[in-house]
Motif scaffolding. Structure first.
Motif, PDB file in Angstrom:
ATOM      1  N   VAL A   1      -0.648   8.977 -11.114  1.00 16.42           N
ATOM      2  CA  VAL A   1      -1.300   8.784 -12.402  1.00 16.42           C
ATOM      3  C   VAL A   1      -2.628   9.744 -12.223  1.00 16.42           C
ATOM      4  N   LEU A   2      -3.345   9.399 -11.145  1.00 14.61           N
ATOM      5  CA  LEU A   2      -4.854   9.964 -11.142  1.00 14.61           C
ATOM      6  C   LEU A   2      -4.675  11.831 -11.204  1.00 14.61           C
TER       7      LEU A   2
ATOM      8  N   LEU B   1      -8.553   4.821 -13.698  1.00 13.22           N
ATOM      9  CA  LEU B   1      -8.478   3.685 -12.432  1.00 13.22           C
ATOM     10  C   LEU B   1      -8.312   2.574 -12.949  1.00 13.22           C
TER      11      LEU B   1
ATOM     12  N   ASN C   1      -0.897  -1.526 -10.705  1.00 17.70           N
ATOM     13  CA  ASN C   1      -0.591  -2.077  -9.376  1.00 17.70           C
ATOM     14  C   ASN C   1      -0.547  -3.633  -9.329  1.00 17.70           C
TER      15      ASN C   1
ATOM     16  N   SER D   1      -0.160   5.636  -7.885  1.00 19.44           N
ATOM     17  CA  SER D   1      -1.518   5.689  -8.136  1.00 19.44           C
ATOM     18  C   SER D   1      -2.102   7.346  -8.039  1.00 19.44           C
TER      19      SER D   1
ATOM     20  N   THR E   1       1.095  -1.125   0.223  1.00 19.22           N
ATOM     21  CA  THR E   1      -0.003  -0.140  -0.030  1.00 19.22           C
ATOM     22  C   THR E   1       0.883   1.299   0.027  1.00 19.22           C
TER      23      THR E   1
ATOM     24  N   SER F   1       2.323   1.566  -3.406  1.00 18.04           N
ATOM     25  CA  SER F   1       1.221   1.975  -4.852  1.00 18.04           C
ATOM     26  C   SER F   1       0.550   3.187  -4.436  1.00 18.04           C
ATOM     27  N   VAL F   2       0.245   3.438  -3.414  1.00 21.19           N
ATOM     28  CA  VAL F   2      -0.391   4.804  -3.280  1.00 21.19           C
ATOM     29  C   VAL F   2       0.248   6.076  -3.890  1.00 21.19           C
TER      30      VAL F   2
ATOM     31  N   VAL G   1      -4.572   2.434 -13.614  1.00 18.84           N
ATOM     32  CA  VAL G   1      -3.961   2.308 -12.032  1.00 18.84           C
ATOM     33  C   VAL G   1      -4.187   0.927 -11.448  1.00 18.84           C
ATOM     34  N   PHE G   2      -5.042   0.068 -11.609  1.00 19.72           N
ATOM     35  CA  PHE G   2      -5.549  -1.132 -11.048  1.00 19.72           C
ATOM     36  C   PHE G   2      -4.498  -2.136 -11.992  1.00 19.72           C
TER      37      PHE G   2
END
Length: 137
Positions: free
Chosen positions: A16-17, A55, A62, A13, A6, A9-10, A58-59
């Protein structure tokens, strides 16, 4: 392991977002605000449906990173029961002289890589669209 993945990855993420959301026109926000929507409602009804491609990208990124990770699986786990699949595969392949034949190790590598390949092929268009919208392509 969940906390480590976590924490790693955060930031990716969020990067990108953030790139995706800064590319969305501000006039969309203003139009929704003129219609009387609150900030939460604008996010929930306008921005989130627009962000499905980002999203998904990103998924996939990850999932691929965590599924193929070897370093944290080797260094942070104590027993073989909690090790990730790539760490177990590395343990299988390194015992070549102890009785594990090379074709078995190669077949195991093929089987282990299938979920990542299937996920990417199934969502290839959405992945490419999400990366293009996020400004990473």
């Amino acid at each position: 392991m969940i906390l480590v993945y976590t924490a790693i990855s955060v930031p990716l993420s969020a990067f990108v977002l953030r790139n995706f959301f800064t590319g969305v026109a501000f006039s969309i926000f203003e139009a929704a605000r003129m219609d009387g929507a609150s900030t939460f409602r604008i996010f929930w009804r306008v921005y989130l449906p627009l962000a499905t491609s980002a999203l998904a990208a990103v998924f996939i990124l990850n999932f691929t990173f965590i599924w193929n990770d070897l370093l944290f699986g080797l260094t942070l786990t104590q027993t073989a029961e909690v090790r990730p699949v790539m760490t177990a595969l590395a343990g299988l392949v390194t015992d070549v002289y102890a009785g594990t034949p090379v074709p078995v190790g190669l077949a195991a590598g093929l089987v282990v890589s299938l979920p990542t390949v299937v996920l990417f092929v199934a969502t290839q268009r959405m992945f490419a669209r999400g990366l293009a919208l996020g400004g990473l392509s």
